[in-house]
Design a protein around this motif. Structure first.
Motif, PDB file in Angstrom:
ATOM      1  N   SER A  29       5.669  -2.904  11.431  1.00  0.00           N
ATOM      2  CA  SER A  29       6.457  -2.575  10.240  1.00  0.00           C
ATOM      3  C   SER A  29       5.610  -2.567   8.983  1.00  0.00           C
ATOM      4  N   LEU A  30       4.703  -3.527   8.843  1.00  0.00           N
ATOM      5  CA  LEU A  30       3.892  -3.595   7.632  1.00  0.00           C
ATOM      6  C   LEU A  30       2.827  -2.508   7.589  1.00  0.00           C
ATOM      7  N   VAL A  31       2.262  -2.162   8.734  1.00  0.00           N
ATOM      8  CA  VAL A  31       1.307  -1.039   8.764  1.00  0.00           C
ATOM      9  C   VAL A  31       2.009   0.255   8.395  1.00  0.00           C
ATOM     10  N   ILE A  32       3.206   0.472   8.943  1.00  0.00           N
ATOM     11  CA  ILE A  32       3.979   1.667   8.597  1.00  0.00           C
ATOM     12  C   ILE A  32       4.315   1.670   7.107  1.00  0.00           C
ATOM     13  N   ALA A  33       4.707   0.506   6.576  1.00  0.00           N
ATOM     14  CA  ALA A  33       5.020   0.408   5.150  1.00  0.00           C
ATOM     15  C   ALA A  33       3.800   0.744   4.299  1.00  0.00           C
ATOM     16  N   GLY A 240      -2.403  -0.228   1.341  1.00  0.00           N
ATOM     17  CA  GLY A 240      -1.699   1.010   1.017  1.00  0.00           C
ATOM     18  C   GLY A 240      -1.101   0.985  -0.373  1.00  0.00           C
ATOM     19  N   ARG A 241      -0.554  -0.160  -0.755  1.00  0.00           N
ATOM     20  CA  ARG A 241       0.065  -0.279  -2.082  1.00  0.00           C
ATOM     21  C   ARG A 241      -0.982  -0.207  -3.191  1.00  0.00           C
ATOM     22  N   SER A 242      -2.156  -0.790  -2.957  1.00  0.00           N
ATOM     23  CA  SER A 242      -3.214  -0.722  -3.963  1.00  0.00           C
ATOM     24  C   SER A 242      -3.718   0.709  -4.123  1.00  0.00           C
ATOM     25  N   TYR A 243      -3.789   1.446  -3.015  1.00  0.00           N
ATOM     26  CA  TYR A 243      -4.182   2.853  -3.081  1.00  0.00           C
ATOM     27  C   TYR A 243      -3.187   3.648  -3.925  1.00  0.00           C
ATOM     28  N   ALA A 244      -1.892   3.406  -3.692  1.00  0.00           N
ATOM     29  CA  ALA A 244      -0.852   4.103  -4.454  1.00  0.00           C
ATOM     30  C   ALA A 244      -0.892   3.713  -5.932  1.00  0.00           C
ATOM     31  N   THR A 245      -1.198   2.441  -6.194  1.00  0.00           N
ATOM     32  CA  THR A 245      -1.277   1.972  -7.582  1.00  0.00           C
ATOM     33  C   THR A 245      -2.418   2.652  -8.326  1.00  0.00           C
ATOM     34  N   ARG A 246      -3.584   2.715  -7.697  1.00  0.00           N
ATOM     35  CA  ARG A 246      -4.728   3.385  -8.343  1.00  0.00           C
ATOM     36  C   ARG A 246      -4.424   4.859  -8.578  1.00  0.00           C
ATOM     37  N   LYS A 247      -3.794   5.505  -7.623  1.00  0.00           N
ATOM     38  CA  LYS A 247      -3.420   6.907  -7.768  1.00  0.00           C
ATOM     39  C   LYS A 247      -2.467   7.091  -8.948  1.00  0.00           C
ATOM     40  N   TRP A 248      -1.539   6.145  -9.128  1.00  0.00           N
ATOM     41  CA  TRP A 248      -0.598   6.207 -10.243  1.00  0.00           C
ATOM     42  C   TRP A 248      -1.323   6.084 -11.576  1.00  0.00           C
ATOM     43  N   TYR A 249      -2.260   5.133 -11.679  1.00  0.00           N
ATOM     44  CA  TYR A 249      -3.006   4.970 -12.929  1.00  0.00           C
ATOM     45  C   TYR A 249      -3.850   6.207 -13.237  1.00  0.00           C
ATOM     46  N   LEU A 250      -4.450   6.791 -12.209  1.00  0.00           N
ATOM     47  CA  LEU A 250      -5.243   8.009 -12.423  1.00  0.00           C
ATOM     48  C   LEU A 250      -4.375   9.146 -12.950  1.00  0.00           C
ATOM     49  N   SER A 251      -3.126   9.205 -12.497  1.00  0.00           N
ATOM     50  CA  SER A 251      -2.230  10.285 -12.924  1.00  0.00           C
ATOM     51  C   SER A 251      -1.667  10.058 -14.324  1.00  0.00           C
ATOM     52  N   LYS A 252      -1.613   8.804 -14.776  1.00  0.00           N
ATOM     53  CA  LYS A 252      -0.983   8.483 -16.052  1.00  0.00           C
ATOM     54  C   LYS A 252      -1.968   8.286 -17.201  1.00  0.00           C
ATOM     55  N   PHE A 253      -3.211   7.966 -16.888  1.00  0.00           N
ATOM     56  CA  PHE A 253      -4.195   7.681 -17.930  1.00  0.00           C
ATOM     57  C   PHE A 253      -5.434   8.558 -17.725  1.00  0.00           C
ATOM     58  N   LYS A 261     -12.148   0.540  -8.430  1.00  0.00           N
ATOM     59  CA  LYS A 261     -11.623   0.770  -7.093  1.00  0.00           C
ATOM     60  C   LYS A 261     -10.183   0.265  -6.997  1.00  0.00           C
ATOM     61  N   ALA A 262      -9.581   0.448  -5.829  1.00  0.00           N
ATOM     62  CA  ALA A 262      -8.198   0.032  -5.638  1.00  0.00           C
ATOM     63  C   ALA A 262      -8.072  -1.458  -5.326  1.00  0.00           C
ATOM     64  N   LEU A 263      -8.866  -1.946  -4.381  1.00  0.00           N
ATOM     65  CA  LEU A 263      -8.660  -3.302  -3.863  1.00  0.00           C
ATOM     66  C   LEU A 263      -9.952  -4.099  -3.696  1.00  0.00           C
ATOM     67  N   ILE A 264     -10.982  -3.478  -3.113  1.00  0.00           N
ATOM     68  CA  ILE A 264     -12.225  -4.172  -2.807  1.00  0.00           C
ATOM     69  C   ILE A 264     -13.328  -3.671  -3.735  1.00  0.00           C
ATOM     70  N   PRO A 265     -13.910  -4.545  -4.545  1.00  0.00           N
ATOM     71  CA  PRO A 265     -14.926  -4.112  -5.491  1.00  0.00           C
ATOM     72  C   PRO A 265     -16.047  -3.300  -4.839  1.00  0.00           C
ATOM     73  N   PHE A 266     -16.355  -2.146  -5.462  1.00  0.00           N
ATOM     74  CA  PHE A 266     -17.441  -1.254  -5.070  1.00  0.00           C
ATOM     75  C   PHE A 266     -17.220  -0.537  -3.738  1.00  0.00           C
ATOM     76  N   VAL A 267     -16.141  -0.844  -3.042  1.00  0.00           N
ATOM     77  CA  VAL A 267     -15.932  -0.291  -1.693  1.00  0.00           C
ATOM     78  C   VAL A 267     -14.696   0.589  -1.617  1.00  0.00           C
TER      79      VAL A 267
END
Length: 268
Positions: A29-33, A240-253, A261-267
């Motif tokens: 369930s969490l992987v799908i989410a 997945g949520r961090s990826y979506a969050t970074r995508k949102w910031y890129l679209s708004k700013f 990066k989204a979650l892991i520094p430099f990676v």
């Protein structure tokens, strides 16, 4: 079958249909989410990402304020952990550490809801039920799994003390970055801003990074199959949520730094 190498680090899985099912449900369930977060079709109807992308959708579902919704989401799990501490005594140091970590985890969340976070949106009833039920089942399952593990010999490699230290690092880092987020907007302000301070110059979701660290600590304290399964699934979801969050910031700013990066520094 769990390999002999893995059994050096974790307890054998107990003969429990409930825990076996919960371990599988947690991962799947969490992987799908997490994948749904990446695709932009999250079922969790809250947060700035959902509220922005779905602002024209009118829900007929009963809704709570963001604060009340999150209180209802976390409270049952907190009660379950505190009840276990009070009623299931003399279960050994590992059980006490594990149950205390779960209680502290949800106490911190309730404290943040009441005194740290600022809410501008609402939460529909179905989202509250899903989150509340998920966390309650996590608390009950990880504590029950630890209780059943007492019938087995301790793993050869004992990680409970390292796990306690890791959990404390995770919960402290998560709280600190939540505090920084809460200071972004002054009273009455509604516009979103790019977070500053802490590890925000490296990743847009350091609070998720430290939340994963906290769950890794709980897994190391517990050293059970269920705890490991939940941590894996939660890590996938928060990735997945961090990826979506970074995508949102890129679209708004337009001035959002591309090297953050989204979650892991430099990676990632």
């Amino acid at each position: 079958m769990v390999s002999s190498t893995l059994l050096r680090f974790i307890y054998p899985p107990p003969e429990s249909v409930f825990l076996t099912a919960m371990s599988m449900v947690s991962i799947v369930s969490l992987v799908i989410a997490g994948l749904m977060e990446i695709s932009g079709s999250s079922m969790m109807h809250y947060s700035k990402i959902f509220n922005t992308s779905k602002k024209n959708v009118k829900s007929k579902m009963i809704e709570f304020s963001g604060r009340n919704g999150m209180l209802l989401a976390y409270f049952p799990a907190f009660v379950a952990a505190v009840a276990a501490l009070a009623l299931m005594q003399n279960q050994g140091l590992r059980f006490t550490l594990l149950t205390s970590a779960v209680a502290v985890h949800f106490f911190k969340r309730l404290f943040e809801v009441l005194f740290i976070h600022k809410y501008s949106g609402s939460m529909p009833l179905d989202t509250v039920i899903i989150i509340s039920g998920s966390y309650f089942l996590f608390a009950v399952s990880v504590i029950y799994s630890q209780h059943l593990a007492a019938e087995f010999k301790e793993p050869i490699i004992d990680l409970k003390h390292a796990g306690t230290a890791t959990f404390l690092v995770g919960i402290t880092g998560n709280f600190y970055h939540h505090y920084l987020l809460s200071k972004l907007r002054k009273e009455g302000e509604k516009q979103y801003k790019i977070p500053q301070g802490g590890l925000f110059h490296l990743v847009i979701c350091p609070h998720y990074l430290f939340e994963i660290t906290g769950f890794i600590g709980i897994s190391c304290i517990s050293q059970t199959v269920y705890a490991l399964s939940f941590t894996f699934g939660s890590s996938a979801y928060l990735t997945g949520r961090s990826y979506a969050t970074r995508k949102w910031y890129l679209s708004k700013f337009k001035d959002f730094p591309k090297d953050i990066k989204a979650l892991i520094p430099f990676v990632f």
